[in-house]
Scaffold this motif. Structure first.
Motif, PDB file in Angstrom:
ATOM      1  N   ILE A 224       0.843  -1.214   0.045  1.00 54.28           N
ATOM      2  CA  ILE A 224      -0.077  -0.022  -0.022  1.00 54.28           C
ATOM      3  C   ILE A 224       0.881   1.237   0.110  1.00 54.28           C
ATOM      4  CG2 ILE A 224      -0.269   0.055   2.506  1.00 54.28           C
ATOM      5  CD1 ILE A 224      -3.343   0.968   2.020  1.00 54.28           C
ATOM      6  N   THR A 225       0.353   2.446  -0.754  1.00 55.18           N
ATOM      7  CA  THR A 225       1.112   3.607  -0.812  1.00 55.18           C
ATOM      8  C   THR A 225       0.552   4.605   0.056  1.00 55.18           C
ATOM      9  OG1 THR A 225       1.997   2.751  -2.863  1.00 55.18           O
ATOM     10  CG2 THR A 225       2.261   5.094  -2.523  1.00 55.18           C
ATOM     11  N   VAL A 226       1.257   5.586   0.467  1.00 49.40           N
ATOM     12  CA  VAL A 226       0.631   6.911   1.130  1.00 49.40           C
ATOM     13  C   VAL A 226       1.242   7.858   0.443  1.00 49.40           C
ATOM     14  CG1 VAL A 226       0.042   7.830   3.348  1.00 49.40           C
ATOM     15  CG2 VAL A 226      -0.086   5.674   3.322  1.00 49.40           C
ATOM     16  N   LEU A 227       0.906   8.915  -0.080  1.00 51.45           N
ATOM     17  CA  LEU A 227       1.149  10.066  -0.760  1.00 51.45           C
ATOM     18  C   LEU A 227       0.641  11.479  -0.142  1.00 51.45           C
ATOM     19  CD1 LEU A 227       1.946  10.202  -4.691  1.00 51.45           C
ATOM     20  CD2 LEU A 227       0.420  12.050  -3.501  1.00 51.45           C
ATOM     21  N   LEU A 228       1.769  11.992  -0.044  1.00 51.50           N
ATOM     22  CA  LEU A 228       1.690  13.665   0.375  1.00 51.50           C
ATOM     23  C   LEU A 228       1.771  14.588  -0.564  1.00 51.50           C
ATOM     24  CD1 LEU A 228       1.132  15.886   2.480  1.00 51.50           C
ATOM     25  CD2 LEU A 228       3.506  15.586   3.204  1.00 51.50           C
ATOM     26  N   GLN A 229       0.682  15.132  -1.278  1.00 49.30           N
ATOM     27  CA  GLN A 229       1.044  16.187  -2.322  1.00 49.30           C
ATOM     28  C   GLN A 229       0.685  17.594  -1.714  1.00 49.30           C
ATOM     29  OE1 GLN A 229      -0.997  15.639  -6.016  1.00 49.30           O
ATOM     30  NE2 GLN A 229      -2.855  15.489  -4.869  1.00 49.30           N
ATOM     31  N   GLY A 230       1.349  18.496  -2.160  1.00 45.10           N
ATOM     32  CA  GLY A 230       1.399  19.857  -1.789  1.00 45.10           C
ATOM     33  C   GLY A 230      -0.100  20.491  -2.486  1.00 45.10           C
ATOM     34  N   LYS A 231      -0.102  21.891  -2.908  1.00 42.37           N
ATOM     35  CA  LYS A 231      -1.198  22.591  -3.434  1.00 42.37           C
ATOM     36  C   LYS A 231      -1.359  22.287  -5.112  1.00 42.37           C
ATOM     37  CE  LYS A 231      -1.285  26.191  -0.028  1.00 42.37           C
ATOM     38  NZ  LYS A 231      -0.198  26.262   0.482  1.00 42.37           N
ATOM     39  N   THR A 232      -0.141  21.568  -5.617  1.00 46.88           N
ATOM     40  CA  THR A 232       0.047  21.837  -6.907  1.00 46.88           C
ATOM     41  C   THR A 232      -0.556  20.362  -7.524  1.00 46.88           C
ATOM     42  OG1 THR A 232       1.936  22.880  -6.634  1.00 46.88           O
ATOM     43  CG2 THR A 232       1.717  22.349  -8.747  1.00 46.88           C
ATOM     44  N   ARG A 233      -1.226  20.494  -8.461  1.00 47.44           N
ATOM     45  CA  ARG A 233      -1.832  19.355  -9.210  1.00 47.44           C
ATOM     46  C   ARG A 233      -0.778  18.403 -10.004  1.00 47.44           C
ATOM     47  NH1 ARG A 233      -6.031  22.290 -12.176  1.00 47.44           N
ATOM     48  NH2 ARG A 233      -7.951  22.197 -10.981  1.00 47.44           N
TER      49      ARG A 233
END
Ligand SMILES: O=C(O)CCC(=O)C(=O)O
Ligand SMILES: [Fe+2]
Length: 351
Positions: A224-233
């Motif tokens: 399983i993967t957990v991803l943190l992205q900021g405000k940018t698509r």
């Protein structure tokens, strides 16, 4: 000195080696609109879907079966820690090349490794991406190898990784319940306690995002993967043969099913293709945690999910066997290629 991608991003055009063939290029309409992946409120208990009420377990099961992806809010990791994590991750890639070069390595076995452009190749075409990969579990044991600059990098990345591990185990617990597996199925140290990866992806602004990809279409090979992205698509996921965008939601985390979870669920949960596109305005940084089984962990469909009415879709193999073939085979893995790959492994294992 190694030719870091960021050393020529002020270049007015995209170098040839980064240009995908036309059928693989994201094209002008690179940010699709339309359907979006489910957002699950982990603090809220029951959620609503077209007027119906669903428990958290039901929501996670629907999302992992229909999309293979979902976002979580109120997930228990503090907003401050999330913001600090993104801040130190992007600050690292904004430092001078001299500050970063000491972590550069072509050796995939290095526990903390910075690399550029490469990663997942498609016939040798380069990704518009720089990355840092941290391999080990818990990340705390590698703290002394992590960069000392930016200032808080070590503490923040260690703290964030602990939080993500707890969250991933909570989500796996709910999947365990949803699939009806024996209690504590995913708590097995071999299954969820392998050498995890923390991957910091940094996509500098690109002069022509329609020609390139930050990360080529792929599925994740892990559990399983957990991803943190900021405000940018930038993250896109295949749904019903079309790309949909994973819209940034402040302080949310994106969760997706890896190949091993699809196999354990005997194909009920979907490991879905995704890619990262670039943009011309601003750099995008993401922090991705891959929960991996141990190399010698034997993976097979969970026994309770197979029986007379449901034949096993996959035979047992170790994670190492899977991973070696996954990485040895050049090019992106489509669903069909992946199944062929698994059959190939089975043939080898059963010989
Ligand atoms: O950075 C992204 O949005 C996607 C990252 C990803 O899919 C990966 O690292 O496997
Ligand atoms: Fe991925």
């Amino acid at each position: 000195m190694k030719n870091f991608l960021s050393s020529f991003v002020s270049h007015p055009t995209v170098p040839e080696s980064y240009i995908y063939p036309p059928e693989k290029q994201p094209g002008k309409s690179i940010i699709p609109t339309g359907e979006s992946i489910p957002v699950i409120d982990l603090g809220g208990g029951r959620g609503d879907h077209r007027g119906q009420q669903f428990t958290l377990v039901e929501q996670i099961m629907r999302a992992t079966q229909e999309f293979g992806f979902f976002q979580v809010i109120n997930h228990g990791i503090s907003v401050e820690l999330l913001r600090d994590t993104l801040a130190v991750a992007s600050e690292f890639f904004e430092m001078s090349i001299e500050d970063r070069i000491q972590y550069y390595s072509d050796d995939p076995k290095r526990a903390v490794r910075v690399y550029t452009s490469c990663g997942m190749h498609d016939r040798g075409i380069l990704n518009w991406r720089e990355a840092m990969k941290i391999t080990g579990h818990p990340v705390e044991k590698l703290a002394h190898l992590l960069p000392e600059k930016p200032n808080k990098f070590r503490d923040v990345v260690v703290g964030y990784s602990e939080g993500v591990m707890k969250l991933a185990m909570r989500i796996l617990g709910m999947i365990n319940e949803g699939l009806g597996l024996e209690e504590g199925y995913f708590d097995d140290d071999k299954l969820s306690g392998g050498e995890h990866f923390v991957l910091i992806n940094h996509y500098p602004p690109c002069p022509d995002p329609s020609l390139t990809l930050g990360l080529v279409k792929h599925c994740d090979p892990n559990l399983i993967t957990v991803l943190l992205q900021g405000k940018t698509r930038g993250l896109q996921v295949i749904k019903d043969g079309k790309w949909i965008s994973v819209e940034p939601i402040p302080d949310a985390l994106v969760v997706n099913v890896g190949h091993q979870l699809e196999i354990i669920s005997n194909g009920r949960l979907k490991s879905v293709e995704h890619r990262a596109v670039t943009n011309s305005r601003e750099a995008r940084t993401t922090v991705v945690t891959f929960i991996n089984p141990a190399a010698d962990c034997l993976i097979s469909p969970a026994p309770v999910l197979v029986g007379r009415s449901q034949a096993p879709l996959y035979k047992a193999f170790t994670y190492k066997e899977f991973f070696n073939v996954f990485h040895d085979t050049d090019g992106p893995k489509t669903h069909v290629q992946r199944l062929l790959l698994i059959l190939y492994i089975l043939a080898a294992v059963l010989k």
